[in-house]
Enzyme design. Structure first.
Site, PDB file in Angstrom:
ATOM      1  N   GLU A  37       0.847  -1.187   0.000  1.00 41.66           N
ATOM      2  CA  GLU A  37       0.000   0.000   0.000  1.00 41.66           C
ATOM      3  C   GLU A  37       0.892   1.250   0.000  1.00 41.66           C
ATOM      4  OE1 GLU A  37      -2.652   0.648   3.335  1.00 41.66           O
ATOM      5  OE2 GLU A  37      -3.934   1.929   2.142  1.00 41.66           O
ATOM      6  N   GLY A  84       3.610   1.562  10.641  1.00 39.87           N
ATOM      7  CA  GLY A  84       3.462   0.892  11.934  1.00 39.87           C
ATOM      8  C   GLY A  84       3.045  -0.555  11.718  1.00 39.87           C
ATOM      9  N   ALA A  85       2.094  -0.744  10.826  1.00 37.45           N
ATOM     10  CA  ALA A  85       1.576  -2.063  10.524  1.00 37.45           C
ATOM     11  C   ALA A  85       0.781  -1.981   9.232  1.00 37.45           C
ATOM     12  CB  ALA A  85       0.678  -2.558  11.657  1.00 37.45           C
ATOM     13  N   MET A  86       0.480  -3.170   8.650  1.00 35.33           N
ATOM     14  CA  MET A  86      -0.229  -3.186   7.364  1.00 35.33           C
ATOM     15  C   MET A  86      -1.198  -4.349   7.309  1.00 35.33           C
ATOM     16  SD  MET A  86      -0.704  -1.821   4.429  1.00 35.33           S
ATOM     17  CE  MET A  86      -2.007  -2.489   3.382  1.00 35.33           C
ATOM     18  N   GLU A  87      -2.427  -4.026   6.884  1.00 43.17           N
ATOM     19  CA  GLU A  87      -3.545  -4.957   6.981  1.00 43.17           C
ATOM     20  C   GLU A  87      -3.659  -5.963   5.839  1.00 43.17           C
ATOM     21  OE1 GLU A  87      -3.676  -1.686   6.275  1.00 43.17           O
ATOM     22  OE2 GLU A  87      -5.398  -1.166   5.028  1.00 43.17           O
ATOM     23  N   ASN A  88      -2.554  -6.520   5.354  1.00 45.70           N
ATOM     24  CA  ASN A  88      -2.650  -7.534   4.307  1.00 45.70           C
ATOM     25  C   ASN A  88      -3.576  -8.645   4.786  1.00 45.70           C
ATOM     26  OD1 ASN A  88      -0.300  -6.178   3.086  1.00 45.70           O
ATOM     27  ND2 ASN A  88       0.760  -7.093   4.832  1.00 45.70           N
ATOM     28  N   GLU A 140      -5.502  -3.098  12.643  1.00 44.38           N
ATOM     29  CA  GLU A 140      -5.313  -3.883  11.413  1.00 44.38           C
ATOM     30  C   GLU A 140      -6.403  -4.943  11.265  1.00 44.38           C
ATOM     31  OE1 GLU A 140      -3.461  -2.366   9.565  1.00 44.38           O
ATOM     32  OE2 GLU A 140      -2.250  -1.255  11.019  1.00 44.38           O
ATOM     33  N   HIS A 175      -9.503  -3.660   9.788  1.00 38.83           N
ATOM     34  CA  HIS A 175      -9.415  -3.549   8.324  1.00 38.83           C
ATOM     35  C   HIS A 175      -9.771  -4.850   7.609  1.00 38.83           C
ATOM     36  CE1 HIS A 175      -7.717   0.412   7.555  1.00 38.83           C
ATOM     37  NE2 HIS A 175      -6.603   0.202   8.215  1.00 38.83           N
ATOM     38  N   GLU A 183      -8.904   4.425   6.799  1.00 37.24           N
ATOM     39  CA  GLU A 183      -8.047   4.593   7.976  1.00 37.24           C
ATOM     40  C   GLU A 183      -8.800   5.187   9.160  1.00 37.24           C
ATOM     41  OE1 GLU A 183      -5.546   3.043   8.221  1.00 37.24           O
ATOM     42  OE2 GLU A 183      -5.059   2.614   6.148  1.00 37.24           O
TER      43      GLU A 183
HETATM   44  N1  BES Z   1      -3.040   0.757   5.906  1.00 37.67           N
HETATM   45  C1  BES Z   1      -2.288   1.411   6.902  1.00 37.67           C
HETATM   46  C2  BES Z   1      -0.857   1.641   6.518  1.00 37.67           C
HETATM   47  C3  BES Z   1      -0.740   2.493   5.282  1.00 37.67           C
HETATM   48  C4  BES Z   1      -1.514   3.611   5.122  1.00 37.67           C
HETATM   49  C5  BES Z   1       0.165   2.151   4.312  1.00 37.67           C
HETATM   50  C6  BES Z   1      -1.409   4.377   3.970  1.00 37.67           C
HETATM   51  C7  BES Z   1       0.281   2.913   3.161  1.00 37.67           C
HETATM   52  C8  BES Z   1      -0.500   4.038   2.988  1.00 37.67           C
HETATM   53  C9  BES Z   1      -2.362   0.666   8.242  1.00 37.67           C
HETATM   54  O1  BES Z   1      -3.611   0.114   8.486  1.00 37.67           O
HETATM   55  C10 BES Z   1      -2.155   1.690   9.300  1.00 37.67           C
HETATM   56  O2  BES Z   1      -3.012   2.517   9.479  1.00 37.67           O
HETATM   57  N2  BES Z   1      -1.017   1.670   9.974  1.00 37.67           N
HETATM   58  C11 BES Z   1      -0.708   2.639  10.997  1.00 37.67           C
HETATM   59  C12 BES Z   1      -0.802   2.040  12.358  1.00 37.67           C
HETATM   60  C13 BES Z   1      -2.172   2.244  12.903  1.00 37.67           C
HETATM   61  C14 BES Z   1      -2.373   1.491  14.177  1.00 37.67           C
HETATM   62  C15 BES Z   1      -2.500   3.679  13.144  1.00 37.67           C
HETATM   63  C16 BES Z   1       0.701   3.098  10.786  1.00 37.67           C
HETATM   64  O3  BES Z   1       1.406   2.451  10.040  1.00 37.67           O
HETATM   65  O4  BES Z   1       1.074   4.107  11.361  1.00 37.67           O
HETATM   66 ZN    ZN Z   2      -5.056   1.485   8.864  1.00 41.03          ZN
END
Ligand code: BES
Ligand code: ZN
Length: 853
Positions: free
Chosen positions: A121, A257-261, A294, A297, A316
């Site tokens: 993403e 931080g993390a990714m919802e694959n 995640e 998502h 998000e």
């Molecule tokens: N899908 C996002 C990560 C993302 C967003 C990747 C936009 C590329 C473009 C993921 O679900 C996310 O929101 N991650 C957050 C952590 C969350 C707990 C707030 C992050 O990575 O900061």
């Molecule tokens: Zn997210």
């Protein structure tokens, strides 16, 4: 239209390369002799098309690196119907933490180990295989990985078979089941010296944590949260988990931080691997939130997906809302919605700027999509969703969500589809309300007054902004001042003078002002009951005084929080002085809530930057006098019957006493606590910051050693981050130099530099370092992290550096975060104005007050 991808990927971890092939089943909708899809930084070695078992040659493959596209020109035109595009390709496992990339870690024996992993993403699947890389082009993915025999491999769906490769000695071929139809940005595969926990059966879904070898003892907590939360969401959404298994994968190098694959969620280690016995409540909360986010998502985002990237904010924002909902259910005593006050404040803070943006805006390029990854998307977005939910009622709102997900499962949607579904379920003007929050930047200040004989409540709205805001250009999409700009779903409460009963009412404030007749005379009126609204409130002086007087007895923690926070915002807007804020803080000496104290301490921290010498000593005395009683009420060490929030509060007060109050006893104790392995985690973590704030070279060396030898990711982060707080310029130079070496992972260095920029006395050194190393910073760090790093410039308000910052960005760009950068710069202007307005005035007040007392 792609229907099904058969993907075969063979990474060579040692050489940092991969080979791949794909067979993409297409539904050809109109006759064509050219197939164009996305691809970037891939070498395409061969391609052909299969139609009805017949092979159609590809005459030419043209790669357009700029447009990130590959065009396959066919030997003959394809008729509408089914066709399969075959391609063979090669690529590099990059070190930019995007696409198919390389991550490394050092194992217990001191040997460097390599992992190949993915982050797609928003638009980086095209870096791993040719594809139609847009969220609306959902398809089935059948993934096969060829990997070294001793390596672990995981992907979105369950493993079907693992057999020795017939072609390559020492390699295995791992086949995974077909996924459900899903968008390319959710595809994932991870290969490396990893292990998995035994699966936990969560109502039929096998749940595991996957981790770098040797870290299995840090997985229990994530499994517990994951299991709880899977059930929580299946129940809330009214739909079973959509995948066939779920792995939570810890990746040592990770840009986000993390990714919802789907089924294969990836995380930074510090947000997944944790030892609850040595971790603070706030570190545990982070893990809980991120896992919940995640997993939220998996339904909202993965099962039902935005049609296009303008919808990334809703994806998000909603996951952020649900994350807190699940955390609140998991640990009610953590008061998740009270804690949200701090994040909401940060969003209000950015949204008060004229360079704010509408939450939703048109997205064309990948950079536009990347620019949406900010506080307005996450925290304002979640804030307005929460405001809507509380106004409509939790069950009614949930019914709307269920209807929306059920109607759009496996499909794609636009934002309005959600509003329409909730509108249908509640019979309220949801679309009209939400459009006013989503398509214009900013938020209202609601002013509150009693008029007539004191039983008519007058509520009025106008846009809130900061003073000294030199931002050029008109606020985005905002009505001229004085016009009603928002449909504010407002909740207010009142306490009757007659019987002392507290009642609340809901009203939709969708005009410039409304008058509401109160049935009885009131002791106080509170607007923004339970603090769920995304706006600020300003009371007439008598009303404000009545609320402060009743704050501890009548208001809930988040309502008290709101009083403090709105007052602080008025310091920034120039309507209240910093010294008045200090006086308000002193009225909260009896305060008991963690979040309220955190807000007070944050305000005091800014004030501490405005004064020097004698005035600063006077401020420190007052900080000690304010915090000591609260700290002593809790006692020096945890007691059995206290709550997690009380334990966390002890740490917050201890740290503030040490850092802002310069309390010598605290400093002494902090040194002792650092050497006490049985110390309470909150005090231990606070001690790291207390010692750093006054630390010398020996402390610094010790911190570096402890960071390297840390036994948990959280401990490592505590010591790393604190390196940026030391008061000695030489030590600042050392940490800056370290930040662009292999001593600091590129996933962490931007956050370290951000903190260095906020160092009270040496932020300037960090600034000149970042500008001197600008090219290195941009080529070395993940693209998404640059705008985050630059958040630190907000604190550079001293006259010796602020002008330099503005000049630098006249000819240096951050294309992937131009809006975010503009906000940081404007926020810096607000801080410059604050310093100009307050430095001398506050110094005078502090000294005068010192002699008066
Ligand atoms: N899908 C996002 C990560 C993302 C967003 C990747 C936009 C590329 C473009 C993921 O679900 C996310 O929101 N991650 C957050 C952590 C969350 C707990 C707030 C992050 O990575 O900061
Ligand atoms: Zn997210």
């Amino acid at each position: 239209m792609p229907v099904r991808y058969e993907l075969h990927l063979a990474p060579d971890l040692g050489a940092a390369t991969f080979r791949g092939s794909c067979a993409i089943e297409l539904d050809v909708r109109a006759a064509t002799a050219v197939l164009t899809c996305n691809a970037v930084e891939l070498e395409i070695d061969g391609a052909w098309v299969e139609v009805d078992g017949r092979r159609v040659g590809v005459r030419a493959v043209e790669l357009d690196e700029e447009a990130e596209r590959a065009a396959f020109t066919l030997a003959e035109e394809l008729a509408p119907g089914s066709a399969t595009l075959h391609a063979e390709f090669r690529g590099v496992l990059n070190d930019k933490l995007r696409g198919f990339y390389r991550s490394t870690f050092t194992d217990a024996e001191g040997v460097e180990q390599v992992i190949a992993t993915t982050q797609f993403e928003a638009t980086d699947a095209r870096r791993a295989f040719p594809c139609w890389d847009e969220p609306a082009h959902k398809a089935v993915f059948a993934i096969t990985l060829e990997v070294d025999r001793d390596l672990f491999a995981v992907s979105n769906a369950a493993q079907l078979t693992r057999i020795p490769s017939p072609e390559h000695l020492g390699r295995d071929v791992v086949r995974f089941a077909d996924t459900m139809v899903m968008s390319t940005y959710l595809v994932a595969f991870v290969v490396g010296p990893l292990e998995a926990t035994d699966p936990v059966d969560v109502d039929g879904t096998p749940l595991r944590v996957v981790y770098p070898r040797g870290k299995g003892h840090l997985t229990g907590y994530a499994l517990e949260v994951g299991a709880f939360c899977l059930r929580h969401f299946a129940d809330y959404y009214g739909i079973a988990y959509p995948g066939d298994k779920l792995d939570l994968v810890a990746v040592p190098d990770f840009a986000f931080g993390a990714m919802e694959n789907l089924g294969c969620v990836t995380f930074r280690e510090v947000l997944l691997l944790v030892d609850p016995a040595t971790t603070t409540q706030s570190e545990l909360l982070n893990v809980t939130d991120v896992v919940n986010h995640e997993l939220a998502h998996m339904w909202f985002g993965d099962l039902v997906t935005m049609k296009w990237w303008n919808g990334i904010w809703l994806n998000e924002a909603f996951a952020t809302f649900m994350e807190m909902h699940a955390t609140d259910a998991f640990r009610p005593e953590w008061e998740r919605w009270v804690t949200f006050g701090l994040a909401r404040s940060a969003a209000l803070d950015t949204d008060a700027l004229s360079s704010t943006r509408p939450v939703e805006y048109p997205v064309v390029s990948p950079a536009d999509a990347e620019g949406m990854f900010d506080i307005l998307t996450y925290e304002k977005g979640a804030g307005v969703v929460r405001m809507l939910e509380q106004y409509l009622g939790e069950e009614e709102f949930r019914d709307g969500i269920r209807a929306y997900l059920a109607a759009n499962a496996h499909g794609t949607t636009e934002t309005t589809d959600l509003w329409d579904a909730i509108e249908e379920a509640t019979d309220q003007p949801v679309r009209r309300i939400m459009d006013s929050w989503i398509f214009q930047g900013g938020f209202p200040l609601v002013t509150v007054d009693l008029v007539g004989d004191g039983t008519t409540l007058r509520l009025a709205q106008r846009r809130f902004g900061y003073a000294g805001d030199l931002g050029e250009g008109e606020p985005v999409g905002v009505e001229p001042e004085g016009e009603a700009s928002w449909a504010v779903p407002l909740i207010f409460s009142q306490r009757s003078t007659t019987d002392g009963v507290v009642t609340f009412e809901k009203v939709l404030l969708d005009r410039p002002s409304v008058d509401i007749d109160l049935v009885e005379p009131v002791e106080w009126v509170l607007v923004n009951t339970e603090g769920t609204g995304f706006y600020r409130v300003r009371y007439a002086p008598d009303l404000f005084a009545a609320l402060v007087a009743h704050a501890q007895s009548d208001l809930s923690p988040i309502e008290r929080y709101g009083l403090v926070d709105d007052t602080w915002a008025q310091v920034l807007s120039g309507e209240t002085t910093a010294h008045d804020f200090l006086a308000l803080a002193e009225a909260f000496v009896e305060e008991t809530d963690l979040s309220v104290w955190q807000r007070l301490v944050a305000g005091l921290g800014v004030i501490d930057r405005l004064v020097e010498d004698e005035a600063r000593d006077a401020l420190r005395e007052r900080v000690r006098a304010l915090l000591r009683p609260a700290h002593d009420r809790l006692g020096p060490v945890p007691v059995a019957e206290e709550s997690d929030r009380e334990r966390a509060l002890r740490g917050v007060l201890f740290e503030a006493l040490g850092v802002l109050g310069r309390d010598e006893l605290v400093l002494e104790r902090a040194h002792a606590l650092l050497d006490d392995p049985t110390a309470d985690p909150a005090l231990a973590a606070a001690s790291v910051n207390v010692v750093a704030a006054r630390g010398d070279e020996a402390d610094f060396d010790r911190f570096v050693a402890r960071m390297k030898a840390a036994s948990t990711p959280q401990e490592e982060q505590r010591y790393l981050g604190a390196l940026a707080d030391f008061p000695d310029p030489e030590l600042m130079r050392r940490v800056l130099a370290m930040s662009i070496t292999d001593e600091v992972r590129t996933q962490n260095a931007p956050l370290l530099l951000r903190r260095a920029l906020t160092n009270r006395d040496h932020g300037e050194l960090a600034w000149f370092f970042v500008t001197d190393e600008w090219d290195t910073v941009n080529s070395r760090f993940p693209s998404n992290s640059i705008a985050r790093l630059l958040e630190g410039i907000r604190s550079l308000s001293k006259p010796s550096v602020a002008p330099e910052v503005f000049v630098f960005f006249e000819d240096h760009e951050v294309p992937q975060g131009d809006k975010i950068l503009a906000q940081h710069l404007e926020r810096l202007e607000v801080n410059v104005a604050l310093r100009d307005r307050e430095s001398q005035a506050l110094t005078d007040e502090l000294i005068r007050h010192r002699y008066d007392h």
